[in-house]
Scaffold this active site. Sequence first.
Site, PDB file in Angstrom:
ATOM      1  N   HIS A 172      22.200   5.289  49.698  1.00 53.69           N
ATOM      2  CA  HIS A 172      21.095   4.340  49.880  1.00 53.69           C
ATOM      3  C   HIS A 172      19.740   5.037  49.783  1.00 53.69           C
ATOM      4  O   HIS A 172      18.871   4.858  50.622  1.00 53.69           O
ATOM      5  CB  HIS A 172      21.243   3.604  51.206  1.00 53.69           C
ATOM      6  CG  HIS A 172      22.481   2.774  51.293  1.00 53.69           C
ATOM      7  ND1 HIS A 172      22.878   1.909  50.299  1.00 53.69           N
ATOM      8  CD2 HIS A 172      23.439   2.685  52.261  1.00 53.69           C
ATOM      9  CE1 HIS A 172      24.013   1.316  50.649  1.00 53.69           C
ATOM     10  NE2 HIS A 172      24.374   1.775  51.828  1.00 53.69           N
ATOM     11  N   GLY A 232       3.012   4.462   0.380  1.00 53.31           N
ATOM     12  CA  GLY A 232       4.432   4.763   0.232  1.00 53.31           C
ATOM     13  C   GLY A 232       5.305   3.529   0.177  1.00 53.31           C
ATOM     14  O   GLY A 232       6.359   3.533  -0.485  1.00 53.31           O
ATOM     15  N   THR A 233       4.896   2.468   0.856  1.00 53.79           N
ATOM     16  CA  THR A 233       5.673   1.226   0.807  1.00 53.79           C
ATOM     17  C   THR A 233       5.654   0.657  -0.612  1.00 53.79           C
ATOM     18  O   THR A 233       6.694   0.236  -1.147  1.00 53.79           O
ATOM     19  CB  THR A 233       5.098   0.196   1.796  1.00 53.79           C
ATOM     20  OG1 THR A 233       4.993   0.788   3.081  1.00 53.79           O
ATOM     21  CG2 THR A 233       5.987  -1.039   1.872  1.00 53.79           C
ATOM     22  N   LYS A 252      -2.431 -13.666  16.003  1.00 54.85           N
ATOM     23  CA  LYS A 252      -3.342 -14.701  16.487  1.00 54.85           C
ATOM     24  C   LYS A 252      -3.140 -16.003  15.709  1.00 54.85           C
ATOM     25  O   LYS A 252      -3.131 -17.096  16.290  1.00 54.85           O
ATOM     26  CB  LYS A 252      -4.786 -14.229  16.346  1.00 54.85           C
ATOM     27  CG  LYS A 252      -5.810 -15.285  16.755  1.00 54.85           C
ATOM     28  CD  LYS A 252      -7.236 -14.756  16.678  1.00 54.85           C
ATOM     29  CE  LYS A 252      -8.241 -15.843  17.084  1.00 54.85           C
ATOM     30  NZ  LYS A 252      -9.639 -15.334  17.124  1.00 54.85           N
ATOM     31  N   VAL A 289      -9.539   3.774   5.150  1.00 56.23           N
ATOM     32  CA  VAL A 289     -10.024   2.418   4.895  1.00 56.23           C
ATOM     33  C   VAL A 289      -9.350   1.891   3.626  1.00 56.23           C
ATOM     34  O   VAL A 289      -9.569   2.433   2.537  1.00 56.23           O
ATOM     35  CB  VAL A 289     -11.552   2.379   4.737  1.00 56.23           C
ATOM     36  CG1 VAL A 289     -12.017   0.949   4.438  1.00 56.23           C
ATOM     37  CG2 VAL A 289     -12.243   2.906   5.986  1.00 56.23           C
ATOM     38  N   THR A 314       0.843  -1.202   0.000  1.00 54.56           N
ATOM     39  CA  THR A 314       0.000   0.000   0.000  1.00 54.56           C
ATOM     40  C   THR A 314       0.871   1.241   0.000  1.00 54.56           C
ATOM     41  O   THR A 314       2.011   1.224   0.457  1.00 54.56           O
ATOM     42  CB  THR A 314      -0.888   0.046   1.258  1.00 54.56           C
ATOM     43  OG1 THR A 314      -0.054   0.193   2.423  1.00 54.56           O
ATOM     44  CG2 THR A 314      -1.728  -1.202   1.409  1.00 54.56           C
TER      45      THR A 314
END
Length: 514
Positions: free
Chosen positions: A276, A34-35, A136, A63, A32
């Site tokens: 301490h 720019g990639t 998943k 979307v 999608t």
Amino acid sequence: MKKRALLSVSDKTGIVEFARELHALGVELISTGGTEMAIKAAGIPVKNISEITHFPECLDGRVKTLHPVVHGGILAVRENKSHMQQLENLNIQTIDFVVINLYPFKETVLKPGVSFEEAIENIDIGGPTMLRSAAKNHRDVTVVIDPDDYTKVIDELNKSNEVTYETKYDLALKVFQHTAHYDAMIAEYLLRHGDKSPFTKTLTVTYEKVQDLRYGENPHQSAAFYKEIFNTSGTLAEAEQLHGKALSYNNINDVSGAIALLKEYREKATAIAVKHSSPCGVGTGYDLHHAYTKAYDCDPVSIFGGIVAVNRKIDIATAEKMNETFLEIVIAPEYDDDALACLKKKKNLRILKLASISEEVKPYQMDMKKTLGGLLIQDIDAVLIDGEPKSVTERIPTKKEMEELLFAWKVVKHAKSNGIVISREGQTLGIGQGQVSRVWATENAIRQSNFPVKGAVLASDAFFPFADAIKAAAEAGITAIIQPGGSVRDQEVIDEANKYGMAMVFTGMRHFKH
């Protein structure tokens, strides 16, 4: 069946090389925005997501991947015949690799002057959804969120044409840790932006790892240091280590406490010595050397192996004085070149630089303490006195005494309860802390002083339940006391102070530190 990979990343580090390797292995690429453009520009075949879904991107790109063709291809259990039959009936192909990292929400909201609308637009929806789907179904899908994992995936594919289940499991775990972190950041941002109470019905906090530590509270305990996402300016999380071995758990805890106390003093050069996690010497002066000498002289024994925090540039004279004793850590806003060279002669001395060391603590900071089976959370103790101190004795403190009382009050706020601080002329003389009896704390503060305490003042972090500590202070020569008040025996305590001609003021505010 030909394997397919869906690639859509905000951080494009290594993505073209990874795509090239996948293509060489016969993996079909889907992408999608720019990639896709970056992969195409490198001459690597790639399909746009719309070619798969047969549905155009819409709502300004909000979307584009939220589609059954995408999630069906990811979530189908390959060994489930019913799942695979449904994919065939619906003409959906499986997606075997999901390579995604999310909109840069953190980077966006940390930009100066960012608008709320821009922040909201940088909340990723499709990315986390696909990541969670793939994680998943990690038995069948390799999900990659971190560019550092590209090499491992390619190496395993080249070796056996498969990614091992162990690697898939680890990658899925990383995804759920990341999406939890991402959502927690968004929730915290919305809380802060809306000025809402942090004491919500459920609490999810997130931190980012700064470093592994040498060890925990004891050498047999491992430990790491994590930092908050928002408002870390002026905190140890932003410090730069200039010299010395790695920090331990106790080092971090002690330095953090020293910085917190140091922030109470901005007007004068100030040095804080901590051992301490408890202050063992505080001094203010006309220059840093003067201030450090005062802090050192308060307790030359306890400062050995301690932490020193200062709020001015360290000069050569101060550095040479510091080198006269063994210190674990020195932290300052700046160092003169010759002072830094001098301090570096101590091989194991950790030298830290924090330019914003005096910066006021930002609002919305919380104090958390882990308990067995739970977590205590409270606002930080950011207020010194709520209103003006009230004189309650026949003798009112002099202007000089009042200045000194406020100096001691700042120190006792950071001492372990029960806490008593005796000071004179911007120098702590005795600090009694961590006692189960307030009179013991008073007696310890008097007894441990390297100087006569006659003419000094005393601060108590909570009220005196009995007059015995007042008697002990008076007999030692203490002239004025600052305390919260509020005891049922306040009048008895006031009467005892009047008996000795002492001045006493009530702050109406307690500063327990457990």
